[in-house]
Design a protein around this motif. Structure first.
Motif, short mmCIF file in Angstrom:
data_model
loop_
_atom_site.label_atom_id
_atom_site.label_comp_id
_atom_site.label_asym_id
_atom_site.label_seq_id
_atom_site.Cartn_x
_atom_site.Cartn_y
_atom_site.Cartn_z
N ILE A 196 37.25 44.11 38.18
CA ILE A 196 37.49 45.64 38.39
C ILE A 196 36.78 46.03 39.57
N CYS A 197 37.01 47.35 40.15
CA CYS A 197 36.16 48.14 40.85
C CYS A 197 36.03 49.61 40.14
N ALA A 198 35.02 50.28 40.63
CA ALA A 198 34.69 51.35 40.06
C ALA A 198 34.20 52.41 41.21
N LEU A 257 46.55 33.91 38.13
CA LEU A 257 46.83 35.08 38.67
C LEU A 257 45.68 35.95 38.85
N GLN A 258 45.67 36.43 39.86
CA GLN A 258 44.26 37.48 40.10
C GLN A 258 44.70 38.83 40.17
N LEU A 259 43.94 39.61 39.60
CA LEU A 259 44.47 40.94 39.22
C LEU A 259 42.76 41.77 39.65
N ILE A 260 42.81 43.08 40.06
CA ILE A 260 41.75 43.87 40.05
C ILE A 260 42.27 45.43 39.68
N PHE A 261 41.70 45.74 38.57
CA PHE A 261 41.99 46.99 37.92
C PHE A 261 40.82 48.06 38.52
N VAL A 262 41.44 49.33 38.91
CA VAL A 262 40.72 50.09 39.79
C VAL A 262 40.21 51.27 38.99
N MET A 263 39.01 51.67 38.86
CA MET A 263 38.44 52.91 37.72
C MET A 263 38.22 54.13 38.80
N GLY A 264 38.76 55.13 38.41
CA GLY A 264 38.40 56.44 38.96
C GLY A 264 38.82 56.79 40.40
N GLY A 311 34.65 39.91 29.65
CA GLY A 311 35.39 38.41 30.39
C GLY A 311 35.80 38.69 31.69
N GLY A 312 35.71 39.84 32.40
CA GLY A 312 35.91 40.15 33.70
C GLY A 312 35.18 39.76 34.64
N LYS A 313 35.51 39.98 35.98
CA LYS A 313 34.35 39.87 37.12
C LYS A 313 34.51 41.27 37.85
N ALA A 314 33.66 41.36 38.80
CA ALA A 314 33.23 42.65 39.51
C ALA A 314 33.44 42.41 40.84
N ARG A 315 33.99 43.73 41.60
CA ARG A 315 33.73 43.84 42.81
C ARG A 315 32.97 45.25 43.05
N VAL A 316 31.73 44.90 43.79
CA VAL A 316 30.86 46.15 44.03
C VAL A 316 30.60 46.23 45.74
N GLY A 317 30.30 47.62 45.80
CA GLY A 317 29.86 47.82 47.27
C GLY A 317 30.27 49.07 47.84
N PHE A 318 29.97 49.43 48.99
CA PHE A 318 29.92 50.71 49.59
C PHE A 318 31.38 51.27 49.76
N GLU A 319 32.47 50.35 49.59
CA GLU A 319 33.79 50.90 49.87
C GLU A 319 34.09 51.91 48.46
N ASN A 320 33.28 51.54 47.20
CA ASN A 320 33.64 52.31 45.97
C ASN A 320 32.42 53.35 45.76
N SER A 321 31.25 53.09 45.96
CA SER A 321 30.27 53.66 45.41
C SER A 321 28.86 53.62 46.29
N LEU A 322 28.12 54.60 46.60
CA LEU A 322 26.87 54.45 47.68
C LEU A 322 25.57 54.66 46.65
N ILE A 337 46.26 44.71 43.09
CA ILE A 337 45.42 45.67 42.88
C ILE A 337 46.19 46.89 41.92
N LEU A 338 45.70 47.20 41.06
CA LEU A 338 46.38 48.15 39.80
C LEU A 338 45.41 49.33 39.62
N TYR A 339 45.92 50.53 39.75
CA TYR A 339 45.32 51.82 39.59
C TYR A 339 45.57 52.23 37.96
N SER A 340 46.79 51.71 37.61
CA SER A 340 46.83 52.41 35.95
C SER A 340 47.93 51.41 35.41
N ARG A 341 47.97 51.65 34.15
CA ARG A 341 48.79 50.94 33.42
C ARG A 341 50.37 50.76 33.90
#
Length: 250
Positions: free
Chosen positions: A200-202, A162-169, A218-229, A138-142
């Motif tokens: 990413i998740c946002a 290598l699996q990464l997830i970039f967190v937006m916001g 070219g990325g993939k998505a994580r979506v759901g109520f953890e991040n946005s309702l 999990i990466l929140y910033s550069r």
């Protein structure tokens, strides 16, 4: 193993039914939600558990019991457990849970791991790789990304798996995410000359726009109520499956 195009994160560590009545808390509710999200297009479940007081829980026994309950019911839907601290757990406990919960997919915050000295984090990443546990970093910033590149053994950093997830916001006032927040991470991957399996998740109403941008690049998505309702138009989503369906339609 690779990340699915869409992973659902249906509850997170802190939200409750006061935030949304369809937010799943119990294991039965999580199971029902996961099944609905699988039908809507999600290929994996990002699993958070709660204790009897509905607080965030990192416990190897609880995770093993949850996976034993979920696996025969979810079929080929992958299960990723979280090691999020949420202000309750220290890195040593997080590492232990990651390595001993019987999960083969685990999300780990680089920022949280590096609260301990770098050699401990490096040893953990190496041990997870030896055990065949796919860590999604999990990466929140550069700055987080650069810290990961510093501590992660080169053979793991250069691995296309290598699996990464970039967190937006997450740490922006009002948790407002925008597609441009992806750019520093794209620039970092180019600078490192790596081609990882990234998603990413946002947070907030910008979730859909950010996920659309990531999928197009070219990325993939994580979506759901953890991040946005909410849906892209700002209306409250009916449930997690509605959010998954919106992203699957992209």
């Amino acid at each position: 193993m690779s990340l699915p195009r869409i992973m659902v994160a249906p509850n997170g560590a802190t939200k409750t039914k006061a935030d949304h009545p369809a937010l799943p808390i119990t294991l039965d509710e999580i199971t029902e939600t996961a099944l609905a999200c699988r039908a809507a297009g999600a290929g994996a479940l990002h699993l958070h558990l709660r204790d009897d007081a509905e607080g965030h829980l990192l416990d190897t026994g609880a995770y093993r019991e949850a996976q034993a309950h979920l696996r025969p019911r979810l079929g080929d839907m992958a299960i990723q457990i979280t090691t999020e601290a949420s202000g309750r757990y220290e890195p040593g406990h997080q590492r232990y849970v990651a390595l001993n919960s019987g999960a083969n997919m685990v999300s780990v915050s680089t920022r949280e791991m590096l609260r301990d000295p770098e050699p401990l984090a490096r040893k953990f990443y190496e041990e997870a790789a030896e055990r065949g546990i796919a860590i999604q970093h999990i990466l929140y910033s550069r700055e987080d990304a650069e810290a990961l590149a510093r501590v992660l053994p080169d053979r793991l950093l250069q691995d296309p798996g290598l699996q990464l997830i970039f967190v937006m916001g997450r740490y922006v006032e009002g948790q407002v995410s925008t597609p441009a927040m992806l750019d520093p991470f794209l620039n970092w991957m180019q600078a490192e000359a790596i081609t990882p399996d990234w998603a990413i998740c946002a947070f907030g109403q910008g979730e859909t726009a950010c996920l659309r941008n990531a999928l197009e690049k070219g990325g993939k998505a994580r979506v759901g109520f953890e991040n946005s309702l909410v849906m892209e138009d700002g209306s409250t989503a009916r449930d997690n499956a509605a959010r998954v369906a919106a992203i699957a339609a992209l």
